[in-house]
Design a protein around this motif. Structure first.
Motif, mmCIF file in Angstrom:
data_model
loop_
_atom_site.group_PDB
_atom_site.id
_atom_site.type_symbol
_atom_site.label_atom_id
_atom_site.label_comp_id
_atom_site.label_asym_id
_atom_site.label_seq_id
_atom_site.Cartn_x
_atom_site.Cartn_y
_atom_site.Cartn_z
ATOM 1 N N ILE A 1 46.075 31.988 43.295
ATOM 2 C CA ILE A 1 45.255 30.829 42.911
ATOM 3 C C ILE A 1 44.086 30.678 43.878
ATOM 4 O O ILE A 1 42.958 30.444 43.464
ATOM 5 N N HIS A 2 44.371 30.829 45.156
ATOM 6 C CA HIS A 2 43.291 30.711 46.155
ATOM 7 C C HIS A 2 42.255 31.831 45.934
ATOM 8 O O HIS A 2 41.033 31.574 46.023
ATOM 9 N N GLU A 3 42.742 32.992 45.628
ATOM 10 C CA GLU A 3 41.813 34.110 45.377
ATOM 11 C C GLU A 3 40.973 33.826 44.133
ATOM 12 O O GLU A 3 39.763 34.081 44.101
ATOM 13 N N LEU A 4 41.660 33.296 43.099
ATOM 14 C CA LEU A 4 40.965 32.979 41.868
ATOM 15 C C LEU A 4 39.930 31.895 42.094
ATOM 16 O O LEU A 4 38.808 31.981 41.576
ATOM 17 N N GLU A 5 40.308 30.870 42.881
ATOM 18 C CA GLU A 5 39.361 29.794 43.207
ATOM 19 C C GLU A 5 38.157 30.368 43.960
ATOM 20 O O GLU A 5 37.010 30.003 43.706
ATOM 21 N N LYS A 6 38.466 31.250 44.856
ATOM 22 C CA LYS A 6 37.393 31.848 45.657
ATOM 23 C C LYS A 6 36.471 32.664 44.742
ATOM 24 O O LYS A 6 35.238 32.609 44.869
ATOM 25 N N ILE A 7 37.087 33.383 43.846
ATOM 26 C CA ILE A 7 36.285 34.188 42.910
ATOM 27 C C ILE A 7 35.442 33.259 42.042
ATOM 28 O O ILE A 7 34.246 33.508 41.798
ATOM 29 N N LEU A 8 36.050 32.181 41.556
ATOM 30 C CA LEU A 8 35.324 31.234 40.715
ATOM 31 C C LEU A 8 34.195 30.571 41.501
ATOM 32 O O LEU A 8 33.093 30.364 40.962
ATOM 33 N N GLU A 9 34.468 30.237 42.706
ATOM 34 C CA GLU A 9 33.412 29.630 43.538
ATOM 35 C C GLU A 9 32.282 30.631 43.759
ATOM 36 O O GLU A 9 31.092 30.278 43.702
ATOM 37 N N ASP A 10 32.683 31.848 44.007
ATOM 38 C CA ASP A 10 31.641 32.881 44.223
ATOM 39 C C ASP A 10 30.815 33.062 42.941
ATOM 40 O O ASP A 10 29.581 33.229 42.996
ATOM 41 N N ASP A 11 31.544 33.031 41.792
ATOM 42 C CA ASP A 11 30.837 33.181 40.518
ATOM 43 C C ASP A 11 29.898 31.987 40.291
ATOM 44 O O ASP A 11 28.773 32.156 39.783
ATOM 45 N N GLU A 12 30.319 30.820 40.596
ATOM 46 C CA GLU A 12 29.482 29.627 40.427
ATOM 47 C C GLU A 12 28.286 29.688 41.360
ATOM 48 O O GLU A 12 27.163 29.321 40.978
ATOM 49 N N LYS A 13 28.495 30.189 42.549
ATOM 50 C CA LYS A 13 27.384 30.298 43.500
ATOM 51 C C LYS A 13 26.378 31.333 42.984
ATOM 52 O O LYS A 13 25.171 31.142 43.079
ATOM 53 N N LYS A 14 26.889 32.392 42.439
ATOM 54 C CA LYS A 14 25.998 33.440 41.923
ATOM 55 C C LYS A 14 25.237 32.890 40.725
ATOM 56 O O LYS A 14 24.037 33.177 40.555
ATOM 57 N N GLU A 15 25.896 32.188 39.893
ATOM 58 C CA GLU A 15 25.222 31.638 38.724
ATOM 59 C C GLU A 15 24.199 30.603 39.146
ATOM 60 O O GLU A 15 23.123 30.520 38.559
ATOM 61 N N SER A 16 24.610 29.807 40.082
ATOM 62 C CA SER A 16 23.632 28.825 40.515
ATOM 63 C C SER A 16 22.478 29.494 41.257
ATOM 64 O O SER A 16 21.346 29.036 41.151
ATOM 65 N N MET A 17 22.666 30.547 41.852
ATOM 66 C CA MET A 17 21.571 31.270 42.504
ATOM 67 C C MET A 17 20.746 31.996 41.456
ATOM 68 O O MET A 17 19.509 32.099 41.596
ATOM 69 N N ASP A 18 21.404 32.411 40.479
ATOM 70 C CA ASP A 18 20.688 33.114 39.434
ATOM 71 C C ASP A 18 19.843 32.092 38.633
ATOM 72 O O ASP A 18 18.770 32.412 38.154
ATOM 73 N N THR A 19 20.291 30.951 38.440
ATOM 74 C CA THR A 19 19.557 29.942 37.702
ATOM 75 C C THR A 19 18.494 29.322 38.600
ATOM 76 O O THR A 19 17.515 28.789 38.109
ATOM 77 N N SER A 20 18.622 29.376 39.764
ATOM 78 C CA SER A 20 17.610 28.765 40.602
ATOM 79 C C SER A 20 16.555 29.750 40.866
ATOM 80 O O SER A 20 15.626 30.163 40.717
#
Length: 193
Positions: free
Chosen positions: A174-193
């Motif tokens: 779960i922690h790994e998945l959360e970390k992956i999801l957070e990383d994905d959200e950061k990438k998306e937010s960086m990609d959108t910005s």
């Protein structure tokens, strides 16, 4: 104070007893004997005096024999009373000894009764508890149950340990998945910005 004839007779009988007339009898015998000796001329009077002398002597002999027999009887009675007294004393000693023995027996019986009462009380207490064989069987059954429960405990502990490990892996995932999801959200937010 008048003295009656009965009182006088009673007093004489008490003083003189059975042989109270002995003095009178001896005096009469002496007088009759003297008359007999003095009256040798008259045969009829002489025969009468002679018969009186014989009667008085017979009476005196009878009284002496009677007194002798009474004396012998009194001696026998005294011996008999002495023997009875000795027998009574012996019986008293025997009874005293028997009483003493009975007292000892009573004390022993009391002691035995007390011991029996204590025994009965202990027996009641003991009967409230199961006997040794039942207790041993119960202990064996309990030992088996304890062994089964220990095996069950060990099995459960192994399962629990396995579940902990699995839970730990799950949490780590779960922690790994959360970390992956957070990383994905950061990438998306960086990609959108």
């Amino acid at each position: 104070m008048s003295v009656t004839d009965d009182d006088i007779i009673k007093k004489r009988l008490l003083i003189e007893g059975d042989g109270g007339n002995d003095d009178k009898r001896i005096c009469n015998l002496m007088r009759t004997f003297l008359r007999y000796c003095n009256s040798t001329e008259n045969d009829e009077e002489s025969a009468t005096n002679y018969q009186r002398i014989l009667a008085t002597l017979t009476q005196s002999e009878y009284t002496i024999a009677k007194s002798s027999k009474v004396y012998q009887m009194n001696l026998k009675e005294q011996n008999n009373y002495d023997q009875l007294s000795n027998q009574i004393e012996q019986k008293i000693k025997d009874a005293t000894e028997k009483i003493s023995e009975c007292k000892k027996e009573v004390q022993q019986a009391k002691r035995i009764r007390k011991n029996r009462q204590e025994y009965d009380a202990l027996a009641k207490v003991i009967q409230q508890h199961p006997d040794r064989q039942d207790t041993t069987r119960q202990l064996q059954c309990l030992d088996k149950e304890v062994a089964i429960l220990e095996e069950s405990k060990e099995t459960l502990e192994q399962k629990l340990d396995l579940r902990r490990k699995q839970f730990h892996v799950l949490i780590a995932s779960i922690h790994e998945l959360e970390k992956i999801l957070e990383d994905d959200e950061k990438k998306e937010s960086m990609d959108t910005s």
